[in-house]
Design a protein around this motif. Structure first.
Motif, PDB file in Angstrom:
ATOM      1  N   PHE A 139       0.933  -1.074   0.133  1.00 43.09           N
ATOM      2  CA  PHE A 139      -0.111   0.024   0.008  1.00 43.09           C
ATOM      3  C   PHE A 139       0.869   1.340  -0.056  1.00 43.09           C
ATOM      4  O   PHE A 139       0.579   2.169  -0.615  1.00 43.09           O
ATOM      5  N   VAL A 140       2.035   1.456   0.781  1.00 42.14           N
ATOM      6  CA  VAL A 140       2.731   2.438   1.124  1.00 42.14           C
ATOM      7  C   VAL A 140       3.449   2.547  -0.280  1.00 42.14           C
ATOM      8  O   VAL A 140       3.849   3.864  -0.811  1.00 42.14           O
ATOM      9  N   ALA A 141       3.997   1.534  -0.699  1.00 45.33           N
ATOM     10  CA  ALA A 141       4.840   1.502  -2.245  1.00 45.33           C
ATOM     11  C   ALA A 141       4.308   2.100  -3.386  1.00 45.33           C
ATOM     12  O   ALA A 141       4.909   2.588  -4.170  1.00 45.33           O
ATOM     13  N   ARG A 142       2.997   2.367  -3.288  1.00 41.05           N
ATOM     14  CA  ARG A 142       2.161   2.825  -4.357  1.00 41.05           C
ATOM     15  C   ARG A 142       2.503   4.199  -4.443  1.00 41.05           C
ATOM     16  O   ARG A 142       2.165   4.957  -5.437  1.00 41.05           O
ATOM     17  N   PHE A 143       2.962   4.894  -3.343  1.00 41.01           N
ATOM     18  CA  PHE A 143       3.259   6.404  -3.189  1.00 41.01           C
ATOM     19  C   PHE A 143       4.694   6.508  -3.728  1.00 41.01           C
ATOM     20  O   PHE A 143       5.523   6.390  -2.786  1.00 41.01           O
ATOM     21  N   THR A 144       4.822   6.748  -5.041  1.00 44.90           N
ATOM     22  CA  THR A 144       6.190   6.965  -5.438  1.00 44.90           C
ATOM     23  C   THR A 144       6.541   8.871  -5.978  1.00 44.90           C
ATOM     24  O   THR A 144       5.215   9.235  -5.989  1.00 44.90           O
ATOM     25  N   GLU A 145       7.527   9.136  -6.152  1.00 42.32           N
ATOM     26  CA  GLU A 145       7.637  10.429  -6.550  1.00 42.32           C
ATOM     27  C   GLU A 145       7.144  10.618  -8.032  1.00 42.32           C
ATOM     28  O   GLU A 145       6.670  11.840  -8.437  1.00 42.32           O
ATOM     29  N   SER A 146       6.757   9.657  -8.700  1.00 42.01           N
ATOM     30  CA  SER A 146       6.349   9.901 -10.248  1.00 42.01           C
ATOM     31  C   SER A 146       4.830   9.420 -10.057  1.00 42.01           C
ATOM     32  O   SER A 146       4.123   9.562 -11.446  1.00 42.01           O
ATOM     33  N   SER A 147       4.259   8.886  -9.130  1.00 42.14           N
ATOM     34  CA  SER A 147       2.925   8.039  -9.076  1.00 42.14           C
ATOM     35  C   SER A 147       1.721   9.209  -8.936  1.00 42.14           C
ATOM     36  O   SER A 147       2.079  10.296  -8.225  1.00 42.14           O
ATOM     37  N   HIS A 148       0.423   9.039  -9.364  1.00 45.40           N
ATOM     38  CA  HIS A 148      -0.529   9.758  -9.107  1.00 45.40           C
ATOM     39  C   HIS A 148      -1.594   8.894  -8.631  1.00 45.40           C
ATOM     40  O   HIS A 148      -1.844   7.704  -9.202  1.00 45.40           O
ATOM     41  N   GLY A 149      -2.521   9.433  -7.643  1.00 44.69           N
ATOM     42  CA  GLY A 149      -3.644   8.253  -7.039  1.00 44.69           C
ATOM     43  C   GLY A 149      -4.121   8.827  -5.888  1.00 44.69           C
ATOM     44  O   GLY A 149      -3.389   9.729  -5.100  1.00 44.69           O
ATOM     45  N   ILE A 150      -4.981   8.078  -5.194  1.00 42.04           N
ATOM     46  CA  ILE A 150      -5.748   8.373  -3.973  1.00 42.04           C
ATOM     47  C   ILE A 150      -5.605   7.015  -3.084  1.00 42.04           C
ATOM     48  O   ILE A 150      -6.114   6.010  -3.753  1.00 42.04           O
ATOM     49  N   GLY A 151      -4.899   7.145  -1.897  1.00 41.58           N
ATOM     50  CA  GLY A 151      -5.147   5.805  -1.009  1.00 41.58           C
ATOM     51  C   GLY A 151      -5.980   6.043  -0.124  1.00 41.58           C
ATOM     52  O   GLY A 151      -5.933   7.116   0.561  1.00 41.58           O
ATOM     53  N   PHE A 152      -7.144   5.252   0.064  1.00 36.64           N
ATOM     54  CA  PHE A 152      -8.160   5.261   1.009  1.00 36.64           C
ATOM     55  C   PHE A 152      -7.734   4.471   2.280  1.00 36.64           C
ATOM     56  O   PHE A 152      -7.401   3.284   2.064  1.00 36.64           O
ATOM     57  N   ALA A 153      -7.881   4.944   3.469  1.00 38.81           N
ATOM     58  CA  ALA A 153      -7.298   4.536   4.745  1.00 38.81           C
ATOM     59  C   ALA A 153      -8.291   4.887   5.918  1.00 38.81           C
ATOM     60  O   ALA A 153      -9.080   5.949   5.837  1.00 38.81           O
ATOM     61  N   VAL A 154      -8.236   4.248   6.695  1.00 38.88           N
ATOM     62  CA  VAL A 154      -9.152   4.380   7.988  1.00 38.88           C
ATOM     63  C   VAL A 154      -8.338   5.297   8.821  1.00 38.88           C
ATOM     64  O   VAL A 154      -7.014   4.923   9.513  1.00 38.88           O
ATOM     65  N   LEU A 155      -8.988   6.322   9.743  1.00 39.81           N
ATOM     66  CA  LEU A 155      -8.369   7.058  10.584  1.00 39.81           C
ATOM     67  C   LEU A 155      -7.804   6.520  11.863  1.00 39.81           C
ATOM     68  O   LEU A 155      -8.761   5.583  12.431  1.00 39.81           O
ATOM     69  N   GLY A 156      -6.670   6.651  12.252  1.00 42.57           N
ATOM     70  CA  GLY A 156      -6.173   5.842  13.449  1.00 42.57           C
ATOM     71  C   GLY A 156      -5.711   4.448  13.242  1.00 42.57           C
ATOM     72  O   GLY A 156      -5.229   3.630  14.163  1.00 42.57           O
ATOM     73  N   GLY A 157      -5.669   4.117  11.894  1.00 44.99           N
ATOM     74  CA  GLY A 157      -5.174   2.742  11.450  1.00 44.99           C
ATOM     75  C   GLY A 157      -3.707   2.967  11.128  1.00 44.99           C
ATOM     76  O   GLY A 157      -2.861   3.794  11.701  1.00 44.99           O
ATOM     77  N   ALA A 158      -3.168   1.833  10.438  1.00 45.63           N
ATOM     78  CA  ALA A 158      -1.657   1.694  10.114  1.00 45.63           C
ATOM     79  C   ALA A 158      -1.437   3.000   9.322  1.00 45.63           C
ATOM     80  O   ALA A 158       0.014   3.003   9.342  1.00 45.63           O
ATOM     81  N   PHE A 159      -2.121   3.557   8.600  1.00 50.41           N
ATOM     82  CA  PHE A 159      -1.520   4.735   7.699  1.00 50.41           C
ATOM     83  C   PHE A 159      -1.702   6.208   8.220  1.00 50.41           C
ATOM     84  O   PHE A 159      -1.680   6.993   7.527  1.00 50.41           O
ATOM     85  N   GLY A 160      -2.377   6.447   9.419  1.00 48.84           N
ATOM     86  CA  GLY A 160      -2.624   7.560   9.742  1.00 48.84           C
ATOM     87  C   GLY A 160      -1.566   8.006  10.621  1.00 48.84           C
ATOM     88  O   GLY A 160      -1.571   9.298  11.078  1.00 48.84           O
ATOM     89  N   GLU A 161      -0.337   7.051  11.085  1.00 51.25           N
ATOM     90  CA  GLU A 161       0.926   7.931  11.441  1.00 51.25           C
ATOM     91  C   GLU A 161       1.845   6.694  11.376  1.00 51.25           C
ATOM     92  O   GLU A 161       1.653   5.649  10.945  1.00 51.25           O
ATOM     93  N   GLY A 162       3.332   7.118  11.565  1.00 46.60           N
ATOM     94  CA  GLY A 162       4.270   6.531  11.435  1.00 46.60           C
ATOM     95  C   GLY A 162       4.906   6.020  10.160  1.00 46.60           C
ATOM     96  O   GLY A 162       5.443   5.026   9.748  1.00 46.60           O
ATOM     97  N   ILE A 163       4.023   6.683   8.929  1.00 41.69           N
ATOM     98  CA  ILE A 163       4.707   6.201   7.714  1.00 41.69           C
ATOM     99  C   ILE A 163       5.140   7.815   7.173  1.00 41.69           C
ATOM    100  O   ILE A 163       4.700   8.771   7.381  1.00 41.69           O
ATOM    101  N   ASP A 164       6.470   7.591   6.194  1.00 44.03           N
ATOM    102  CA  ASP A 164       6.997   8.839   6.045  1.00 44.03           C
ATOM    103  C   ASP A 164       6.882   8.722   4.380  1.00 44.03           C
ATOM    104  O   ASP A 164       7.547   7.938   3.855  1.00 44.03           O
ATOM    105  N   LEU A 165       6.188   9.908   3.789  1.00 40.75           N
ATOM    106  CA  LEU A 165       6.140   9.890   2.591  1.00 40.75           C
ATOM    107  C   LEU A 165       6.520  11.481   1.956  1.00 40.75           C
ATOM    108  O   LEU A 165       5.466  12.264   1.650  1.00 40.75           O
ATOM    109  N   PRO A 166       7.770  11.822   1.966  1.00 36.32           N
ATOM    110  CA  PRO A 166       8.394  13.233   1.849  1.00 36.32           C
ATOM    111  C   PRO A 166       8.114  13.563   0.056  1.00 36.32           C
ATOM    112  O   PRO A 166       7.897  12.631  -0.564  1.00 36.32           O
TER     113      PRO A 166
END
Length: 756
Positions: free
Chosen positions: A642-669
C-alpha cells in the motif's frame, strides 16, 4: 551512565544474591510449564503470612553481605530463627509443589546456601539449618524442606559461585567505564540541528539532569528520535544512569531509534532490540520446555557462552541476536531477555516497561536501577495502557476447551461453568456493567487456573488449545488483581437463540490508566514523552498519571504556514445520519482537488464501511481516477505494498481508516504525498462502553465528553494531516471534510501554525 547492576561502585563490584545465583547456579532446561507463580502482591502477602506464624525472636528481612576478593555479595534473607539456628528461604506458589522443576529447586537452594554462608560468617556459626519454605497461597499450606549444612561447605559453595562470576564482573566494570567515557564526549552526528531540534534536545538534557519527567510536543520532521536519544545519553553519565529504555508503539519507531543509535556511533554502547516472543520464536509449533523445543533443552547450560558472545557483539538488534542464538543453539527470545540486564540502551515496545508482566519494569524495580525512559509517539500510550490493564474471557473459547478437556479438569471446569451460568441468569441485558468484581466467578477461575497449570505440567504434549486458554485465564486473573475504581467489569451477551441463556463475554475494562502507570513513572529517574500530538497537555498528563511537576515543552513548527493549505469544507457533514446525503458532495470535493493538482493523496475515513461507500461512489462517478484502499486485517506485506504505491512519479488516492496503520508512522516526503482528505473528526463510536468511559471521566476530571470523544478524535486528525509536510521543501494541502471543523472549540485543538 553508571555501571549496570549488579555494580554500584568502581573499585568493588556489588552483586545481589539472586543475580549471582541466576548467573552462576542456573542450569538445565528452559521450562515454562510451571506457571502458577503468584503475583508480586501475592508473594509479599505470602511472605508476611509465613513469617507471622513464627515464634517470638524470629527475624524478618535480614540484611546480609559477604566479600569474595573485589566482589561484594549482598541481599536480604527472608527469615532467621536464631534459636535453632535456622535460615528460611520462602517461595510462594500455586498448585502442586511437587511439580516445581528440579532446576528451579536448585536455584532456590543456591540462594539459601549463599545466605546461609553470610549468616555463618557474620555470627561465627559452624553449622546452620537451611529450609526452603514453599507456601501455597491458595490453601495456606507450607511445604518445608530443612537441611543442615556446615559453614565450611557453605563457604566453598559461595566461593565457587563467586569464582564463576568475578571475571564477568571485572569485564562489565571495564565496559561501563569505557561507555561512560565515550558518552561524556558524544558528538551530535550532523553538522547542525534542525529548527526546533536543539530546543527539544536541551529540554531533554535538563530534565534528565534534574530527574524530572517531560511532556514534549514537537512537530513531525524535526528529528525527535535523534534529539531525545542524543540528549539523554549525553546526560546519563553525570546522573549515574544505568539504562535508557526507548519505547515505541510501532515497529517503524523501533527501526528509527536503531538507525539513530547507529549514527551516534557511541562505541562501546551495548544496544538491545526487544521483540515480541511470537516474532522471535524459531519453533512456533513447539512448547517452551526441554521435552518439546530443542532450543529450550539445556538452555541454561549453553547460555553462558551465548551471553558472552552477545556482550562482545554489543549490537543486538533482532537479526544480530538471532545469529548469535543460532550459533549457540539457544532461544533468541530468552537470550534477549537475559541480555536486558547487561544492555545499556533497550529499544522495544511500550509493553516492555508498562505491561503488568513487563520484564524491563521488574528489572528496574528489583535491581533498583536508575533508568531514563523515552516514550515515542506518546499519545498512543493512553489507549495502549488501557488495553494492557484490560482483559476479557470469551465463552466460545471456554466451551471449545471444555468439550475436549480430560477428566482431571472436569471438576474445576464444571464449577466455572456454573458460576458463568449464574452471571448469565442474573444479568440478561445485552450489555451490563457490574458494581464490582464477581467474587464467586473469580474464585472459580482461580481454581480452574491451578488445575490447568498442574495438568499441563504432567501432560504438556498435544495440549496447545489448553495452553492458549490457560494464558488467557492467567492474564484475566492478573488484571483482576489490580482492579479498582479506574476500571469496570461489563458483560456482553452474544447473539442467542430464542429462549436460550448463553454465557456472556466478561471484560475487565480499564478506563483511566493513570493510577496504574504512576508506579512506573516513580521508578524512572527521568521520562520524556514526545509526540507531534500531545494537546491538550492536561488531558495527557491526567490520563497517564504523570507527576504534577512534569515539565512541558511545545516546540513551534519550523514550517512556513504557506507550505500547507488547510481548508474546511462547508455545508458537509460526515455524521452517521448524514453520510448518505453528503456522499456525492464528498467525492466531488476529492475529485475536484485531484483534478486541480494531480498527485498522491491519502483520504481518511472513520470506518471501513464508510471508506467503501466513498470509494465505490468515487469509482462510479470518476472511473479514471487511480485509487487503492486499505482493507481489514492487512498483513505486513500488504501494508508495505500500500505504501509502495506512493512514489515520486505516481498519481492517485489511497483510501485509509483514520487511526489505523497509515494514519501515523509512515513517511512520504516530497511528491510521494501532496495532500490528505480527512472525512471525519475521528470521534469514537457512541456505544455503551464509550458512554461508560465518558461518565467515569466526567466524574474523575470534569470533562467527560472532551476526554472520551473530542480530544482523542482530533489527535488522530492531526496525526493523519502530519503525513503531508515532512520536510522544509514540502508543500501540500489538507482538506478537513466536515463543517464541525469550523467550530471554535475544535479549531483551538488544531496546530497553531495551520492557517484556516
Amino acid at each position: 551512565m553508571s555501571a549496570n547492576p549488579p555494580f554500584i561502585e568502581t573499585t568493588v563490584a556489588t552483586v545481589a544474591v539472586r543475580v549471582l545465583c541466576a548467573f552462576a547456579a542456573k542450569t538445565g532446561d528452559l521450562d515454562l510449564r510451571f506457571t502458577p507463580a503468584p503475583s508480586a502482591q501475592d508473594g509479599i502477602a505470602g511472605h508476611t503470612t509465613v513469617t507471622a506464624r513464627r515464634a517470638p525472636g524470629y527475624q524478618r528481612e535480614v540484611p546480609l553481605s559477604a566479600r569474595f576478593g573485589e566482589l561484594r555479595v549482598q541481599g536480604r534473607a527472608d527469615g532467621f530463627d536464631p534459636a535453632t539456628p535456622r535460615l528460611e528461604e520462602i517461595k510462594t506458589h500455586r498448585g502442586d509443589v511437587t511439580l516445581i522443576p528440579g532446576n528451579h529447586h536448585e536455584l532456590h537452594w543456591a540462594q539459601a546456601r549463599v545466605y546461609g554462608w553470610m549468616l555463618c560468617e557474620q555470627l561465627a556459626l559452624e553449622r546452620i539449618e537451611l529450609a526452603l519454605v514453599y507456601f501455597n497461597i491458595d490453601n495456606g499450606q507450607e511445604t518445608v524442606l530443612p537441611v543442615w549444612h556446615s559453614a565450611a561447605d557453605l563457604k566453598a559453595f559461595f566461593e565457587s559461585l563467586c569464582a564463576r562470576y568475578v571475571d564477568w564482573a571485572r569485564a562489565e566494570t571495564a565496559h561501563c567505564a569505557a561507555r561512560d567515557t565515550a558518552l561524556q564526549s558524544l558528538a551530535f552526528p550532523f553538522e547542525g540541528f534542525r529548527p526546533g531540534q536543539r530546543e527539544l534536545a536541551a529540554a531533554v538534557y535538563r530534565s534528565h539532569g534534574a530527574g524530572r519527567h517531560l511532556l514534549a510536543q514537537a512537530p513531525t520532521g524535526i528529528g525527535k528520535t535523534m534529539a531525545t536519544l542524543f540528549a539523554t545519553l549525553r546526560a546519563a553519565p553525570a546522573q549515574g544512569t544505568h539504562k535508557v529504555f526507548y519505547l515505541t508503539a510501532r515497529t517503524p519507531g523501533r527501526q528509527l531509534a536503531l538507525h539513530a543509535l547507529q549514527r551516534l556511533r557511541a562505541h562501546p554502547l551495548r544496544v538491545l532490540e526487544l521483540v515480541a516472543r511470537d516474532k522471535a520464536c524459531e519453533h512456533p509449533d513447539k512448547a517452551c520446555h526441554g521435552e518439546s523445543c530443542p532450543l529450550a533443552r539445556g538452555f541454561y547450560d549453553r547460555l553462558p557462552e551465548a551471553r558472552e558472545a552477545a556482550a562482545q557483539s554489543g549490537w543486538l538488534d533482532k537479526a544480530s541476536l538471532r545469529e548469535i542464538a543460532q550459533r549457540h543453539d539457544v532461544c533468541p527470545y530468552y537470550l534477549g531477555q537475559d541480555m536486558l540486564r547487561w544492555s545499556d540502551v533497550v529499544v522495544g515496545d511500550f509493553n516492555h516497561f508498562f505491561d503488568l508482566s513487563a520484564h524491563a519494569w521488574s528489572l528496574t524495580v528489583g535491581d533498583d536501577l536508575r533508568v531514563g525512559v523515552l516514550v515515542d509517539e506518546a499519545h498512543n500510550l493512553i489507549e495502549r495502557a488501557r488495553l494492557m490493564y484490560s482483559a476479557e474471557l470469551h465463552p466460545g473459547a471456554f466451551h471449545a476447551v471444555r468439550r475436549s478437556a480430560p477428566a482431571a479438569l472436569k471438576k474445576a471446569m464444571d464449577r466455572l461453568h456454573r458460576q458463568w451460568s449464574a452471571l448469565a441468569r442474573q444479568h440478561t441485558h445485552d450489555h451490563t456493567v457490574l458494581p464490582g468484581l464477581p467474587g464467586a466467578f473469580i474464585e472459580a477461575l482461580q481454581r480452574h487456573h491451578v488445575a490447568l497449570s498442574d495438568h499441563l505440567v504432567h501432560t504438556p504434549e498435544g495440549a496447545a488449545g489448553l495452553q492458549d486458554w490457560m494464558f488467557e485465564v492467567q492474564r484475566f486473573l492478573r488484571v483482576a488483581e489490580v482492579f479498582g475504581d479506574h476500571s469496570l467489569v461489563d458483560l456482553a451477551h452474544p447473539h442467542r437463540a430464542s429462549g436460550r441463556v448463553r454465557h456472556p463475554v466478561i471484560t475487565l475494562r480499564n478506563l483511566d490508566p493513570g493510577p496504574l502507570l504512576q508506579p512506573r513513572w516513580q521508578a524512572a529517574h527521568s521520562a520524556t514523552l514526545f509526540s507531534a500530538t500531545l494537546s491538550p497537555m492536561d488531558y495527557v498528563n491526567n490520563l497517564l498519571g504523570l507527576p504534577e511537576d512534569t515539565a512541558r515543552l511545545d516546540v513551534p513548527s519550523p514550517f512556513d504556514p504557506g507550505q500547507l493549505q488547510v481548508r474546511v469544507t462547508p455545508h458537509l457533514s460526515t455524521r452517521y445520519a448524514d453520510r448518505a446525503a453528503s456522499l456525492d458532495r464528498l467525492v466531488d470535493v476529492i475529485a475536484t482537488q485531484y483534478g486541480e493538482r494531480p498527485g498522491n493523496y491519502l483520504a481518511f475515513f472513520s470506518s471501513f464501511d464508510y471508506l467503501q461507500q466513498a470509494l465505490q461512489r468515487l469509482q462510479a462517478t470518476h472511473p479514471a481516477l487511480p485509487v487503492w484502499a486499505q482493507s481489514r486485517g492487512m498483513g505486513e506485506n500488504e501494508r508495505e505494498a500500500f505504501v509502495a504505491r506512493f512514489t515520486e512519479s505516481s498519481h492517485g488516492i489511497g483510501f485509509a481508516v483514520l487511526g489505523g496503520a497509515f494514519g501515523e508512522g509512515i513517511d512520504l516526503p516530497g511528491q510521494r504525498l501532496i495532500g490528505a482528505f480527512i472525512a471525519t473528526l475521528g470521534l469514537p463510536q457512541v456505544n455503551p462502553v464509550t458512554e461508560q468511559l465518558r461518565a467515569r471521566l466526567q466524574t474523575r476530571f470534569g470533562r467527560g465528553y472532551d476526554y472520551a470523544y473530542l480530544f482523542p478524535g482530533l489527535q488522530k486528525v492531526v496525526q493523519a494531516a502530519g503525513r503531508v509536510i515532512r520536510g522544509p521543501q514540502d508543500e501540500g494541502v489538507v482538506v478537513l471534510m466536515d463543517e464541525r471543523f469550523a467550530r471554535a472549540e475544535v479549531r483551538r485543538l488544531l496546530p497553531a501554525w495551520w492557517q484556516l
